[in-house]
Enzyme design. Structure first.
Site, PDB file in Angstrom:
ATOM      1  N   ASP A  13      -3.223   4.187  -5.717  1.00  0.00           N
ATOM      2  CA  ASP A  13      -3.407   2.784  -5.331  1.00  0.00           C
ATOM      3  C   ASP A  13      -2.103   2.086  -4.959  1.00  0.00           C
ATOM      4  O   ASP A  13      -1.948   0.884  -5.148  1.00  0.00           O
ATOM      5  CB  ASP A  13      -4.099   1.987  -6.466  1.00  0.00           C
ATOM      6  CG  ASP A  13      -5.455   2.573  -6.803  1.00  0.00           C
ATOM      7  OD1 ASP A  13      -6.111   3.081  -5.891  1.00  0.00           O
ATOM      8  OD2 ASP A  13      -5.847   2.503  -7.989  1.00  0.00           O
ATOM      9  N   LYS A  16      -1.368   3.211   0.114  1.00  0.00           N
ATOM     10  CA  LYS A  16      -1.270   4.273   1.138  1.00  0.00           C
ATOM     11  C   LYS A  16      -2.121   3.934   2.355  1.00  0.00           C
ATOM     12  O   LYS A  16      -1.704   4.113   3.489  1.00  0.00           O
ATOM     13  CB  LYS A  16      -1.742   5.627   0.549  1.00  0.00           C
ATOM     14  CG  LYS A  16      -0.934   6.096  -0.649  1.00  0.00           C
ATOM     15  CD  LYS A  16      -1.533   7.338  -1.269  1.00  0.00           C
ATOM     16  CE  LYS A  16      -2.857   7.118  -1.937  1.00  0.00           C
ATOM     17  NZ  LYS A  16      -2.815   6.271  -3.155  1.00  0.00           N
ATOM     18  N   GLY A  40      -9.779   5.338  -2.950  1.00  0.00           N
ATOM     19  CA  GLY A  40     -10.283   4.093  -2.381  1.00  0.00           C
ATOM     20  C   GLY A  40      -9.116   3.463  -1.647  1.00  0.00           C
ATOM     21  O   GLY A  40      -8.154   3.035  -2.275  1.00  0.00           O
ATOM     22  N   HIS A  41      -9.141   3.493  -0.337  1.00  0.00           N
ATOM     23  CA  HIS A  41      -8.026   2.993   0.459  1.00  0.00           C
ATOM     24  C   HIS A  41      -8.474   1.728   1.194  1.00  0.00           C
ATOM     25  O   HIS A  41      -9.461   1.743   1.925  1.00  0.00           O
ATOM     26  CB  HIS A  41      -7.558   4.068   1.450  1.00  0.00           C
ATOM     27  CG  HIS A  41      -7.002   5.282   0.760  1.00  0.00           C
ATOM     28  ND1 HIS A  41      -6.486   6.363   1.423  1.00  0.00           N
ATOM     29  CD2 HIS A  41      -6.875   5.575  -0.560  1.00  0.00           C
ATOM     30  CE1 HIS A  41      -6.058   7.263   0.539  1.00  0.00           C
ATOM     31  NE2 HIS A  41      -6.299   6.801  -0.673  1.00  0.00           N
ATOM     32  N   GLN A 226      -4.708   9.670  -4.136  1.00  0.00           N
ATOM     33  CA  GLN A 226      -4.156   9.615  -5.496  1.00  0.00           C
ATOM     34  C   GLN A 226      -2.629   9.485  -5.433  1.00  0.00           C
ATOM     35  O   GLN A 226      -2.121   8.968  -4.465  1.00  0.00           O
ATOM     36  CB  GLN A 226      -4.573  10.845  -6.327  1.00  0.00           C
ATOM     37  CG  GLN A 226      -6.058  10.899  -6.663  1.00  0.00           C
ATOM     38  CD  GLN A 226      -6.943  11.378  -5.528  1.00  0.00           C
ATOM     39  OE1 GLN A 226      -6.725  12.445  -5.014  1.00  0.00           O
ATOM     40  NE2 GLN A 226      -7.933  10.597  -5.160  1.00  0.00           N
TER      41      GLN A 226
HETATM   42  P1  GDP Z   1      -4.354   3.108  -1.859  1.00  0.00           P
HETATM   43  O1  GDP Z   1      -5.390   3.783  -2.685  1.00  0.00           O
HETATM   44  O2  GDP Z   1      -2.984   3.642  -2.100  1.00  0.00           O
HETATM   45  O3  GDP Z   1      -4.693   3.061  -0.397  1.00  0.00           O
HETATM   46  O4  GDP Z   1      -4.312   1.589  -2.361  1.00  0.00           O
HETATM   47  P2  GDP Z   1      -5.593   0.641  -2.661  1.00  0.00           P
HETATM   48  O5  GDP Z   1      -6.159   0.191  -1.372  1.00  0.00           O
HETATM   49  O6  GDP Z   1      -6.506   1.282  -3.636  1.00  0.00           O
HETATM   50  O7  GDP Z   1      -4.905  -0.533  -3.452  1.00  0.00           O
HETATM   51  C1  GDP Z   1      -3.905  -1.319  -2.884  1.00  0.00           C
HETATM   52  C2  GDP Z   1      -4.407  -2.791  -2.868  1.00  0.00           C
HETATM   53  O8  GDP Z   1      -3.344  -3.649  -2.588  1.00  0.00           O
HETATM   54  C3  GDP Z   1      -5.423  -3.048  -1.763  1.00  0.00           C
HETATM   55  O9  GDP Z   1      -6.298  -4.055  -2.182  1.00  0.00           O
HETATM   56  C4  GDP Z   1      -4.558  -3.552  -0.602  1.00  0.00           C
HETATM   57  O10 GDP Z   1      -5.264  -4.403   0.300  1.00  0.00           O
HETATM   58  C5  GDP Z   1      -3.520  -4.308  -1.339  1.00  0.00           C
HETATM   59  N1  GDP Z   1      -2.166  -4.294  -0.732  1.00  0.00           N
HETATM   60  C6  GDP Z   1      -1.553  -3.318  -0.046  1.00  0.00           C
HETATM   61  N2  GDP Z   1      -0.270  -3.662   0.202  1.00  0.00           N
HETATM   62  C7  GDP Z   1      -0.092  -4.878  -0.338  1.00  0.00           C
HETATM   63  C8  GDP Z   1       1.034  -5.748  -0.447  1.00  0.00           C
HETATM   64  O11 GDP Z   1       2.139  -5.451  -0.005  1.00  0.00           O
HETATM   65  N3  GDP Z   1       0.849  -6.928  -1.128  1.00  0.00           N
HETATM   66  C9  GDP Z   1      -0.361  -7.268  -1.658  1.00  0.00           C
HETATM   67  N4  GDP Z   1      -0.437  -8.424  -2.310  1.00  0.00           N
HETATM   68  N5  GDP Z   1      -1.431  -6.473  -1.581  1.00  0.00           N
HETATM   69  C10 GDP Z   1      -1.295  -5.281  -0.934  1.00  0.00           C
HETATM   70  P1  IMO Z   2      -6.296   6.508  -4.419  1.00  0.00           P
HETATM   71  O1  IMO Z   2      -6.312   7.521  -3.304  1.00  0.00           O
HETATM   72  C1  IMO Z   2      -5.954   5.686  -8.695  1.00  0.00           C
HETATM   73  C2  IMO Z   2      -7.614   8.701 -11.414  1.00  0.00           C
HETATM   74  C3  IMO Z   2      -8.837   8.314 -12.221  1.00  0.00           C
HETATM   75  C4  IMO Z   2      -8.593   9.138 -13.457  1.00  0.00           C
HETATM   76  C5  IMO Z   2      -8.010  10.431 -12.897  1.00  0.00           C
HETATM   77  C6  IMO Z   2      -9.025  11.550 -12.707  1.00  0.00           C
HETATM   78  O2  IMO Z   2      -7.144   5.321  -4.170  1.00  0.00           O
HETATM   79  O3  IMO Z   2      -4.892   6.175  -4.800  1.00  0.00           O
HETATM   80  P2  IMO Z   2     -10.947  11.997 -10.933  1.00  0.00           P
HETATM   81  O4  IMO Z   2     -12.169  11.194 -10.572  1.00  0.00           O
HETATM   82  O5  IMO Z   2     -10.021  12.233  -9.790  1.00  0.00           O
HETATM   83  O6  IMO Z   2     -11.292  13.266 -11.643  1.00  0.00           O
HETATM   84  O7  IMO Z   2     -10.153  11.076 -11.998  1.00  0.00           O
HETATM   85  O8  IMO Z   2      -7.457  10.091 -11.651  1.00  0.00           O
HETATM   86  N1  IMO Z   2      -7.757   8.525  -9.946  1.00  0.00           N
HETATM   87  C7  IMO Z   2      -7.168   7.542  -9.255  1.00  0.00           C
HETATM   88  N2  IMO Z   2      -6.423   6.497  -9.667  1.00  0.00           N
HETATM   89  N3  IMO Z   2      -6.163   5.904  -7.375  1.00  0.00           N
HETATM   90  C8  IMO Z   2      -6.879   6.952  -6.946  1.00  0.00           C
HETATM   91  O9  IMO Z   2      -7.006   7.268  -5.637  1.00  0.00           O
HETATM   92  C9  IMO Z   2      -7.459   7.814  -7.898  1.00  0.00           C
HETATM   93  N4  IMO Z   2      -8.231   8.921  -7.835  1.00  0.00           N
HETATM   94  C10 IMO Z   2      -8.392   9.348  -9.089  1.00  0.00           C
HETATM   95  O10 IMO Z   2      -8.841   6.931 -12.489  1.00  0.00           O
HETATM   96  O11 IMO Z   2      -7.601   8.538 -14.261  1.00  0.00           O
HETATM   97 MG    MG Z   3      -6.897   3.306  -4.059  1.00  0.00          MG
END
Ligand code: GDP
Ligand code: IMO
Ligand code: MG
Length: 437
Positions: A13, A16, A40-41, A226
């Site tokens: 998270d 990416k 979840g991106h 991840q």
């Molecule tokens: P990923 O799994 O690495 O793609 O990241 P996620 O999408 O799960 O979580 C990142 C969250 O932060 C999302 O809700 C993005 O919209 C948000 N986000 C990304 N970059 C920034 C930033 O620079 N500032 C803020 N405030 N939010 C951001």
């Molecule tokens: P993105 O791509 C954050 C964590 C789960 C748990 C562990 C194992 O959005 O960054 P799993 O379902 O993979 O067997 O769970 O990994 N986990 C993540 N945490 N971002 C993710 O993906 C994750 N994918 C799995 O919360 O701790």
């Molecule tokens: Mg994510």
């Protein structure tokens, strides 16, 4: 063959998805290489939020082809729903823009049920998985009983194999896990027939496609899921996911030679978060942690769980940079730190009074490490409207340059908002700039 790998350098998270979307305005192909719909991106474009779990984050760029490599585990229903969600939003998703590798394994009902039953049986020793069946699907791949996308081409053989697999997994659920959960064959079969009619044309040879793209000097971005600390082998085992998340996994997950990787961009938040269980040395269980969670809207994209928050951990980051040969870092969510009086970075771990050279291998030891911090003065100014590095508050620039110095890796991108516009490059960012128009 310009290629760029974007990986998470923390516990996932990191942002990416946002960066991959940003870095693909001038890219030809975007490929996922591991993980599944545990990812979840989130992309935010012109105020519209798109959440992706399987489809690569280049899909909103009309000239970019997207690839799901063989190293990804695919829940076919999730994929189908995601394709439909995108199409309904007016995004062009068709087999010439999205290719699924024929060797990718399927996540089936029994994988999800086993994941759930195991988590429930673990009580307070839960891993905190996303319960989406990721671990059990990778186990079946390793034990050579998994079912691949290519097998949707021969339904007669598949029916027999599925029946045998399901019989065994249901026995395991009932007798070993003592769970009441059972997969239903006819339900599963009907689902497979339904998704098959839609996804069959998307199934192809992603490894060959990528080889040809790289041979033709096309710009390819590999999108990690991840993060490094969740890597199955090098992460904080056993609180990890079931795939390798480090840059080396691009080669095995997409079927391309390791020499095809030109540049690795590690993505890290300006602080740290973790969702799920497991040790977290810099975790803040106080108001500052709560402040970061609220200001950063730290709620999981997949499960809605609140993410745990803490200070930036330079010890873990040095390890991430080493494990993936990270060439440059993108620091995200810098805006979330605005308004804090003091900010800290962990620069050392001590265990029983001794300084450690690296993150310890045992979770029980990592639970006990004492982090040592350096402290910074924060900044009050908002980052809204910043378009150049030198517009950043001086304390923010000092924070970034210190990170870069301690870790021995340049910070070339800073993100300070979810939208594309809230992204800037440093003067050292020449390589990644090739991917942006
Ligand atoms: P990923 O799994 O690495 O793609 O990241 P996620 O999408 O799960 O979580 C990142 C969250 O932060 C999302 O809700 C993005 O919209 C948000 N986000 C990304 N970059 C920034 C930033 O620079 N500032 C803020 N405030 N939010 C951001
Ligand atoms: P993105 O791509 C954050 C964590 C789960 C748990 C562990 C194992 O959005 O960054 P799993 O379902 O993979 O067997 O769970 O990994 N986990 C993540 N945490 N971002 C993710 O993906 C994750 N994918 C799995 O919360 O701790
Ligand atoms: Mg994510």
């Amino acid at each position: 063959m310009p290629s760029l790998v974007v990986i998470g350098a923390q516990w996932g998270d990191e942002g990416k998805g946002k960066l991959v979307d940003y870095l693909t305005s001038n890219a030809d192909v975007v490929a996922r290489f591991q993980g599944g719909n545990n990812a979840g991106h989130t992309l935010v474009v012109d105020g519209v939020k798109t959440k992706l779990s399987l489809v690569p984050s280049g899909i909103l760029r009309p000239n970019t082809r997207c690839v799901i490599g063989a190293g990804v585990v695919v829940d076919p229903e999730v994929l189908l729903n995601e394709i439909r969600m995108l199409q309904e939003a007016g995004v062009d998703v068709n087999p010439s823009r999205l290719v699924l590798d024929r060797n990718a394994h399927l996540i089936l009902d029994y994988h999800r049920l086993i994941d759930q039953a195991r988590e429930d049986a673990r009580g307070d020793r839960k891993i905190g998985t996303t319960r989406s069946g990721i671990g059990p699907a990778y186990e079946d791949r390793a034990s050579r009983t998994g079912i691949r996308l290519a097998e949707l081409n021969s339904m007669e053989e598949l029916r027999e194999k599925l029946a045998e697999n399901m019989k065994q997994r249901n026995l395991y659920l009932a007798r070993v896990l003592e769970s009441e959960l059972q997969a239903n064959f006819e339900e599963q079969w009907a689902k497979l027939e339904r998704v098959r009619s839609v996804i069959l044309p998307y199934i192809g040879n992603a490894s060959l496609l990528l080889y040809n793209a790289l041979e033709h000097e096309e710009k390819v971005v590999f999108e990690g899921a991840q993060g490094t600390l969740l890597d199955q082998t090098f992460g904080t085992f056993p609180y990890v996911t079931s795939s390798n998340t480090i840059a080396g996994a691009v080669s095995t997950g997409c079927g391309i030679g390791p020499g095809s990787i030109d540049h690795v961009l590690g993505v890290a938040k300006a602080y740290t978060t973790r969702v799920g269980q497991g040790p977290f040395p810099t975790e803040l269980r106080d108001q500052v942690g709560q402040y970061l969670a609220e200001k950063g809207a730290e709620f999981g994209t997949v499960t809605g769980r609140q993410r745990r928050c803490g200070w930036f951990d330079a010890v873990a980051m040095r390890r991430a940079v080493r494990l993936s040969g990270v060439n440059a870092l993108a620091i995200t969510k810098l805006d979330v730190l605005c308004g804090l009086e003091k900010i800290k970075i962990c620069i050392k771990y001590k265990l029983n009074g001794q300084e450690l050279e690296d993150v310890p291998a045992l979770a029980s030891e990592l639970e006990k490490v004492e982090p040592e911090y350096i402290e910074f003065d924060g900044w009050q100014d908002t980052l809204e409207g910043v378009t150049k590095w030198h517009h950043l508050p001086v304390n923010a620039r000092f924070y970034l340059s210190t990170i870069s110095e301690i870790i021995g890796c340049p910070v070339t991108i800073v993100s300070f908002g979810a939208e594309r516009e809230s992204t800037i490059f440093s003067s050292g960012a020449s390589y990644v700039k090739n991917f942006v128009k």
